[in-house]
Design a protein around this motif. Structure first.
Motif, PDB file in Angstrom:
ATOM      1  N   THR A 106       0.832  -1.201   0.000  1.00  0.00           N
ATOM      2  CA  THR A 106       0.000   0.000   0.000  1.00  0.00           C
ATOM      3  C   THR A 106       0.866   1.249   0.000  1.00  0.00           C
ATOM      4  O   THR A 106       1.813   1.360   0.785  1.00  0.00           O
ATOM      5  CB  THR A 106      -0.905   0.026   1.256  1.00  0.00           C
ATOM      6  N   HIS A 107       0.554   2.195  -0.882  1.00  0.00           N
ATOM      7  CA  HIS A 107       1.216   3.498  -0.897  1.00  0.00           C
ATOM      8  C   HIS A 107       0.200   4.544  -0.441  1.00  0.00           C
ATOM      9  O   HIS A 107      -0.886   4.660  -1.009  1.00  0.00           O
ATOM     10  CB  HIS A 107       1.740   3.834  -2.300  1.00  0.00           C
ATOM     11  N   LEU A 108       0.572   5.293   0.568  1.00  0.00           N
ATOM     12  CA  LEU A 108      -0.357   6.249   1.169  1.00  0.00           C
ATOM     13  C   LEU A 108      -0.186   7.650   0.594  1.00  0.00           C
ATOM     14  O   LEU A 108       0.928   8.066   0.272  1.00  0.00           O
ATOM     15  CB  LEU A 108      -0.131   6.324   2.689  1.00  0.00           C
ATOM     16  N   GLU A 208     -17.355   9.411   1.360  1.00  0.00           N
ATOM     17  CA  GLU A 208     -16.404  10.143   0.523  1.00  0.00           C
ATOM     18  C   GLU A 208     -14.988  10.101   1.080  1.00  0.00           C
ATOM     19  O   GLU A 208     -14.011   9.910   0.336  1.00  0.00           O
ATOM     20  CB  GLU A 208     -16.871  11.600   0.379  1.00  0.00           C
ATOM     21  N   ALA A 209     -14.864  10.290   2.407  1.00  0.00           N
ATOM     22  CA  ALA A 209     -13.527  10.328   3.003  1.00  0.00           C
ATOM     23  C   ALA A 209     -12.840   8.971   2.938  1.00  0.00           C
ATOM     24  O   ALA A 209     -11.603   8.891   2.973  1.00  0.00           O
ATOM     25  CB  ALA A 209     -13.619  10.780   4.461  1.00  0.00           C
ATOM     26  N   LEU A 210     -13.644   7.910   2.834  1.00  0.00           N
ATOM     27  CA  LEU A 210     -13.069   6.562   2.845  1.00  0.00           C
ATOM     28  C   LEU A 210     -12.602   6.107   1.467  1.00  0.00           C
ATOM     29  O   LEU A 210     -11.713   5.258   1.361  1.00  0.00           O
ATOM     30  CB  LEU A 210     -14.111   5.566   3.374  1.00  0.00           C
ATOM     31  N   LEU A 216      -6.080   0.709   1.178  1.00  0.00           N
ATOM     32  CA  LEU A 216      -5.648   0.463   2.555  1.00  0.00           C
ATOM     33  C   LEU A 216      -6.747  -0.240   3.345  1.00  0.00           C
ATOM     34  O   LEU A 216      -6.477  -1.213   4.076  1.00  0.00           O
ATOM     35  CB  LEU A 216      -5.280   1.792   3.225  1.00  0.00           C
ATOM     36  N   LEU A 217      -7.977   0.227   3.192  1.00  0.00           N
ATOM     37  CA  LEU A 217      -9.092  -0.404   3.878  1.00  0.00           C
ATOM     38  C   LEU A 217      -9.286  -1.846   3.430  1.00  0.00           C
ATOM     39  O   LEU A 217      -9.579  -2.731   4.243  1.00  0.00           O
ATOM     40  CB  LEU A 217     -10.376   0.388   3.623  1.00  0.00           C
TER      41      LEU A 217
END
Length: 406
Positions: A106-108, A208-210, A216-217
């Motif tokens: 995962t790249h954040l 929306e924020a998710l 990642l989730l």
């Protein structure tokens, strides 16, 4: 009007799990149609969670003390295999998270603002917090929901009352039964409480924020589902040599669903104890193992710490070898067992794990901030896994002991 009344009566007489599912659907519908009304009924969820949190410390204190005080001489509570399962499950969760993170790196997109909270400086700080929680003032421990302190004082009082008169022991046993009846009443209100929680949560956060952190989730939820549906059943099968899935699914339905929406292991202690009673487990065992599990059985927390730490390392293009990954698993598992003793839970232990890779603290705190953004899902799934596993492992160890006796 008569038809509506009969429908309500029919719903009231259905299984509690069905009632909870109806509450979830109703909450989603209300949040979609009228967010303002959804916020208004959120008070129902707040009242339900606070009622559970209020009764949980006194329930644990009285139940554990009464159980130990009334324990017959030479009788074993068989806690060792349960504690072993708790620790093994937490370590297995961390290893699962390492494997999933390697398979799906995962790249954040790091946020620009970090949180204002202060993480522990190292594993020694976590252990220090736990030790001081053990010797906390009993009244303060009850007021603040410090379950390590509550459990320690309950055990001490139970041992002290072990040689008390039968009349004194009977009084404690009667009080324990009375508190249990209060818990049963509160749990009957779960569908209404969860209706309020779901309506308020979805009206407040939306999705929306998710969406920006969907990968990642997906990794986090994939790890937790793997633990819940594959690793935990394998552990239960190894203990009981029986099909584990009836037990696993029942615990996920009757403990995991409630924990998902309350997002509090402490609040779910009464729910778990009621489930253990329904499963006809030994009260002397689960009255201690369930509150203990809410403190040290932290597979979900270990997953969160490991996945977010490795996501930070991947984002910074830090190469991780197998030896370091294994070390991270051990550190994450040990840290997760102390997560309940640290304000902010598992997210605030991420900087501790990031130190293994030399990740700067300001970057680590940005990862914590990402954790808070996805917390509405991450924390819910984490709590559901942690809390349902408390009952699963308690039941597995109890049934394994019974099988050995027979």
């Amino acid at each position: 009007m008569t038809q509506l009344h009969s429908s309500l009566v029919r719903i009231a007489n259905t299984n509690l799990v069905v009632q909870i599912l109806i509450g979830i659907i109703a909450g989603l519908v209300l949040a979609t149609l009228s967010p303002e009304s959804a916020h208004a009924v959120g008070i129902l969820g707040g009242l339900f969670v606070n009622a559970l949190k209020a009764v949980a410390p006194i329930l644990v204190f009285i139940l554990v003390a009464a159980s130990i005080a009334n324990q017959k001489k030479g009788q074993s509570t068989h806690l060792k295999p349960i504690i072993f399962l708790y620790l093994m499950g937490t370590l297995a969760a961390s290893i699962t998270a390492v494997a999933m993170s390697f398979l799906f790196p995962t790249h954040l997109e790091l946020v620009t603002s970090s949180t204002s909270v202060i993480p522990p400086e190292g594993i020694a700080a976590v252990i220090r917090t736990l030790l001081f929680n053990i010797v906390d003032n009993p009244i303060h421990a009850l007021m603040t929901g410090n379950f390590i302190g509550v459990l320690a004082w309950a055990i001490a009082l139970g041992i002290a009352l072990h040689h008390a008169s039968d009349a004194t022991k009977t009084v404690f046993s009667d009080i324990s039964d009375g508190i249990s009846n209060i818990v049963r009443f509160i749990i009957k209100l779960a569908p209404i409480g969860i209706f309020g929680l779901v309506a308020n949560t979805f009206a407040d956060t939306g999705t929306e924020a998710l969406l920006g952190y969907s990968h990642l989730l997906a990794v986090l939820l994939g790890c937790m589902l793997t633990m819940a549906l594959l690793v935990n059943p394998l552990i239960v099968f190894a203990m009981t040599r029986k099909n584990p899935y009836p037990l696993v699914f029942q615990c996920l339905r009757e403990s995991g669903v409630t924990a998902f929406f309350t997002r509090s292991s402490a609040a779910n202690i009464p729910v778990n104890m009621a489930l253990c009673e329904k499963l006809e487990l030994n009260k002397d065992i689960y009255s201690v193992s369930i509150p203990l599990g809410a403190t040290i059985n932290m597979g979900g927390a270990a997953i969160t710490i490991t996945v977010l730490t490795l996501a930070a390392a991947s984002t910074l293009d830090i190469d991780i070898d197998i030896a370091t990954a294994i070390l991270l698993s051990v550190v994450a598992a040990a840290s997760a067992c102390g997560a309940s003793g640290v304000a902010g839970g598992s997210l605030l232990l991420i900087p501790l794990a990031c130190n293994l890779f030399g990740i700067p603290n300001d970057i680590a705190m940005q990862v914590v901030a990402v954790g808070f953004i996805i917390g509405v899902i991450q924390d819910s799934a984490e709590t559901a896994l942690n809390s349902s596993t408390d009952v699963i492992f308690t039941a597995a160890a109890s049934r394994s002991v019974l099988a050995d006796k027979n």
